[in-house]
Design a protein around this motif. Structure first.
Motif, mmCIF file in Angstrom:
data_model
loop_
_atom_site.group_PDB
_atom_site.id
_atom_site.type_symbol
_atom_site.label_atom_id
_atom_site.label_comp_id
_atom_site.label_asym_id
_atom_site.label_seq_id
_atom_site.Cartn_x
_atom_site.Cartn_y
_atom_site.Cartn_z
ATOM 1 N N THR A 189 14.714 8.293 82.966
ATOM 2 C CA THR A 189 14.912 9.607 83.560
ATOM 3 C C THR A 189 15.867 10.411 82.696
ATOM 4 N N PRO B 69 18.851 15.016 87.398
ATOM 5 C CA PRO B 69 17.714 14.272 86.858
ATOM 6 C C PRO B 69 16.436 15.112 86.739
ATOM 7 N N ASN C 76 12.168 15.265 86.573
ATOM 8 C CA ASN C 76 11.090 14.716 87.420
ATOM 9 C C ASN C 76 11.544 14.557 88.860
ATOM 10 N N SER C 77 12.387 15.403 89.319
ATOM 11 C CA SER C 77 13.019 15.158 90.595
ATOM 12 C C SER C 77 13.512 16.477 91.194
ATOM 13 N N GLY D 200 5.601 19.813 97.394
ATOM 14 C CA GLY D 200 4.550 19.066 96.694
ATOM 15 C C GLY D 200 4.206 19.707 95.363
ATOM 16 N N LYS E 110 7.127 19.183 92.942
ATOM 17 C CA LYS E 110 7.227 17.803 92.469
ATOM 18 C C LYS E 110 6.155 17.490 91.440
ATOM 19 N N SER E 111 4.937 17.995 91.672
ATOM 20 C CA SER E 111 3.900 17.666 90.704
ATOM 21 C C SER E 111 4.141 18.406 89.388
ATOM 22 N N LYS F 244 6.844 16.514 87.572
ATOM 23 C CA LYS F 244 6.299 15.318 86.938
ATOM 24 C C LYS F 244 5.528 15.686 85.666
#
Lengths: 330, 302
Positions: B11, B30, B32-33, B177, B180-181, B184
């Protein structure tokens, strides 16, 4: 008594099939013929590895003796293991729910590490599949928990002889390698992955636990058609159920909580509604009691309902520090 | 579908621009979070975010992401003047990195966009994604999204009825959602700020009997508070940080000033600010005091 005797003869010495309980008006001689025929044809399929008469069918006796040998995955918290009868059972689907920050993901990570404890140490020596729908899985945290786990094992190894070769096996990096991590970003991906798991586990037979963190997140986004959501969820739950039976692995699904308006006040329940609550074999609810974390067995066919405290430490899930104090107080 | 190798999955963290705070947060915010920053107004949420969009531009060797950032503000106006002030301080304190390129202006790498409603927020998600994708090849790709604040989008428009609450929580999950995607896909760090609501009721129980996170209670300005938007939203973020402020009376009572014949009673107060971890998958329960100065926000060693 006589009838029982004869049915024993049909099915062999160690199996009892209760023919007398059926409502069918079939004379016993005919029934035995039918049974013989069915068991022969299933044998011809070559699929009668199970000793049962019907393919896939098992007697309760055989299941009980099998269940007694079911391996458990420890949670690293003794109190929790005690109420769970040793830990997370293989061949069972367990749902764990609680408010954010209660430690769902921490338990998930702990289990993914603990499933790898070598057989020499009373573990399963297996691998884990971790399905992350929320993005809360942090590798640095896995490393912390893995290192603590190895430390604990090597402490334990002082008492036993066959320690050295295990130490080599248990390296933090190996633990990371033995967790198959899937990050899914939508409910379609989630369903597709669940469909693919059968194939994946077939190729990776040592997978002994599947952790889904969380089952809920994507299913709380898109759905206006709640009936469709329920159908998709129950289909997914059934697939997990089949996986757990077929490969003898534990499935742990983490769930979120939501507030529900009951009798004029808001109460806390696990998400996804009433129909979902039937899907899992076991249901564990995590909650706060004062400043302590507790786990409560809400539903289980074999465990009695009980609660135990646990704590989330830098080394992972452990016994609650104050539980010993409380005993002292009494 | 193949599993990701955890050995390669590290991370990334984005520095806050202060070593004490970085250490406190195990390296920073962090990627991706989704990280949520909860505080009452005037505690320093926006200050924290403004500093973050600057420090994200630092090279990875200095804990940054070499990235530009997207700042979505829902509270108006956007504090341009403070950003300018901070960026001047940012440049002068890091003259070793930035001397070579004189034309470099950190404000060039902060994209600001105002959003007025939750539906609009959801509508611009595809545009944001496209924008980040187009930008991903540039020298400073977008690696940080700040939404300041998420609460403002939801706190006016929705009634306290079953229908509206349902619609509201479905919007929570859709927005989260999407974020978050994206996080990522592009390795983004996402920071959202949230307001607080006053807590009325039992001593150990949170809102509606819900206790969220490690802290037995969140106290700010002498009041017991909890994060706005309820438990539904709490499920949508990965980490929640809480900032509190409390006025400490120093020298309360008689003043010790020489020659103060009147013996006037005066109180001098000092604002003490504290950053705490409510919940986070990678951080233990802990807290850290910080101060806000002209140059930015800094943690205090304890």
């Amino acid at each position: 008594m006589e009838k029982k005797e004869s049915s024993r003869q049909i099915c062999g010495k160690d199996r009892i099939i209760a023919l007398e309980g059926t409502d069918l008006d079939v004379p016993e001689s005919k029934a035995s013929e039918i049974l013989k025929y069915v068991s022969q044809t299933s044998r011809m399929d070559g699929s009668s590895r199970s000793p049962a008469t019907f393919d896939g069918a098992q007697t309760a006796w055989a299941m009980l003796s099998e269940e007694n040998f079911l391996p458990c995955i420890t949670t690293s918290c003794l109190d929790l293991d005690n109420i769970l009868g040793g830990g997370m059972r293989c061949r069972e689907v367990t749902e764990i729910g609680g408010v954010p920050g209660i430690g769902k993901t921490q338990i998930g990570i702990q289990l993914a590490v603990n499933v790898q404890i070598p057989i020499e140490y009373g573990g399963l020596g297996g691998q884990a599949i971790y399905i992350d729908t929320e993005g809360s899985f942090m590798v640095e945290r896995v490393l912390q928990i893995a290192e603590a786990c190895i430390e604990d094992l090597s402490e334990y190894a002082h008492l036993h002889k066959d320690a050295q070769d295990c130490k080599v096996k248990m390296h933090p990096n190996n633990i990371l390698q033995n967790i198959f991590y899937f990050r899914v970003c939508s409910y379609t991906e989630q369903i597709a992955l669940v469909n693919y798991l059968d194939k994946f586990v077939t190729e990776h037979k040592s997978v002994k636990i599947i952790i889904l963190d969380s089952v809920t997140f994507h299913f709380r986004q898109e759905f206006d058609d709640m009936a469709r959501r329920t159908r998709l969820l129950s289909e997914m739950a059934l697939k997990f159920m089949r996986l757990s039976k077929k490969f003898g692995l534990a499935v742990v699904m983490l769930n979120q909580v939501t507030t529900k308006f009951i009798d004029g006040s808001f109460q806390l329940t696990l998400a996804l509604g009433d129909s979902w609550s039937h899907m899992c074999t076991n249901r564990i609810i995590l909650y706060w009691n004062n400043n302590e974390r507790y786990a409560f067995i809400d539903k289980s066919p074999s465990l009695k309902s009980a609660s135990a405290s646990y704590s989330v430490t830098s080394r992972g899930i452990r016994n609650s520090s104050s539980s010993s104090k409380r005993i002292k107080m009494m | 579908m193949t599993p990701e190798s955890l050995l390669q999955l590290r991370t990334e963290k984005c520095t806050i621009g202060c070593p004490v705070l970085d250490r406190f947060l195990a390296g920073g915010i962090p990627c991706n979070s989704l990280t949520e920053l909860v505080a009452e107004s005037g505690t320093g949420k926006t200050q924290f975010c403004l500093q973050l969009v600057l420090s994200a531009q630092l090279p990875p060797s200095r804990g940054g992401l070499s990235a530009s950032s997207l700042y979505i503000h829902t509270e108006f106006p956007f504090p341009f003047r403070r950003l300018r002030q901070l960026s001047t301080a940012f440049l002068s304190s890091r003259s070793d990195i930035f001397t070579s390129s004189n034309s470099y202006d950190p404000c060039d790498n902060v994209f600001v966009h105002g959003v007025y409603s939750a539906d609009e927020m959801l509508d611009i998600m595809p545009k944001i994604e496209l924008f980040i994708q187009v930008n991903s090849k540039s020298q400073f790709p977008v690696k940080l999204i700040v939404i300041d604040s998420i609460a403002a989008l939801f706190r006016s428009e929705f009634e306290n009825t079953g229908f509206d609450l349902k619609r509201r929580s479905s919007l929570f999950f859709k927005i989260s959602g999407n974020l978050k995607s994206m996080a990522k896909r592009f390795g983004l760090a996402v920071v959202l700020t949230n307001q607080v609501v006053d807590l009325i009721g039992g001593i150990t129980e949170g809102l509606n009997g819900i206790k969220v996170g490690n802290l037995s209670s969140l106290n700010s300005s002498g009041r017991r508070v909890c994060a706005a938007l309820g438990i539904g939203w709490a499920n949508c973020v990965n980490s929640r940080l809480f900032m509190s402020r409390n006025e400490d009376m120093i020298g309360g009572g008689r003043s010790g000033m020489v020659g103060d014949e009147e013996g006037g009673v005066y109180q001098q107060s000092k604002t003490r600010r504290r950053l705490s971890v409510v919940f986070a998958p990678h951080l233990p329960e802990s807290s850290c005091e910080f101060v806000i100065t002209r140059e930015g926000i800094f943690g205090l060693e304890t």
